[in-house]
Scaffold this motif. Sequence first.
Motif, mmCIF file in Angstrom:
data_model
loop_
_atom_site.group_PDB
_atom_site.id
_atom_site.type_symbol
_atom_site.label_atom_id
_atom_site.label_comp_id
_atom_site.label_asym_id
_atom_site.label_seq_id
_atom_site.Cartn_x
_atom_site.Cartn_y
_atom_site.Cartn_z
ATOM 1 N N ASN A 220 0.823 -1.210 0.000
ATOM 2 C CA ASN A 220 0.000 0.000 0.000
ATOM 3 C C ASN A 220 0.859 1.263 0.000
ATOM 4 O OD1 ASN A 220 -2.462 -1.317 -0.094
ATOM 5 N ND2 ASN A 220 -2.624 -1.463 2.126
ATOM 6 N N ASN A 221 1.961 1.244 0.739
ATOM 7 C CA ASN A 221 2.868 2.397 0.751
ATOM 8 C C ASN A 221 3.499 2.601 -0.625
ATOM 9 O OD1 ASN A 221 2.346 2.950 3.417
ATOM 10 N ND2 ASN A 221 4.134 1.866 4.184
ATOM 11 N N ARG B 7 2.194 1.718 -3.457
ATOM 12 C CA ARG B 7 1.117 2.188 -4.346
ATOM 13 C C ARG B 7 0.883 3.686 -4.160
ATOM 14 N NH1 ARG B 7 -4.914 0.783 -3.654
ATOM 15 N NH2 ARG B 7 -4.094 0.765 -1.574
ATOM 16 N N ARG B 8 0.895 4.131 -2.911
ATOM 17 C CA ARG B 8 0.744 5.566 -2.645
ATOM 18 C C ARG B 8 1.919 6.360 -3.209
ATOM 19 N NH1 ARG B 8 -0.125 3.939 2.638
ATOM 20 N NH2 ARG B 8 -2.257 3.288 2.871
ATOM 21 N N GLY C 229 1.558 6.824 -6.831
ATOM 22 C CA GLY C 229 0.554 7.850 -7.119
ATOM 23 C C GLY C 229 1.089 9.254 -6.931
ATOM 24 N N ARG C 230 1.885 9.437 -5.895
ATOM 25 C CA ARG C 230 2.499 10.751 -5.667
ATOM 26 C C ARG C 230 3.507 11.080 -6.759
ATOM 27 N NH1 ARG C 230 2.481 9.005 -0.186
ATOM 28 N NH2 ARG C 230 4.631 8.335 -0.414
#
Length: 57
Positions: A43-44, A46-47, A50-51
């Motif tokens: 999840n980290n 993936r974030r 996105g950033r």
Amino acid sequence: MPSPEDALYQARAAYEEHTRTCRQCHVDRSPCAVSKLLLRAYNNARRAQGRAGSALR
């Protein structure tokens, strides 16, 4: 340092491999502590991807 795409791929692969091979995760269908940590890493990543994608716009 790996690119955000590489990090995302590696984190997802590690999580999926673990859930396939871990008795508690696969057979008992109850996530173990390692699975939770691997999912958090995915999840980290993936974030972060996105950033990185939004910073290029």
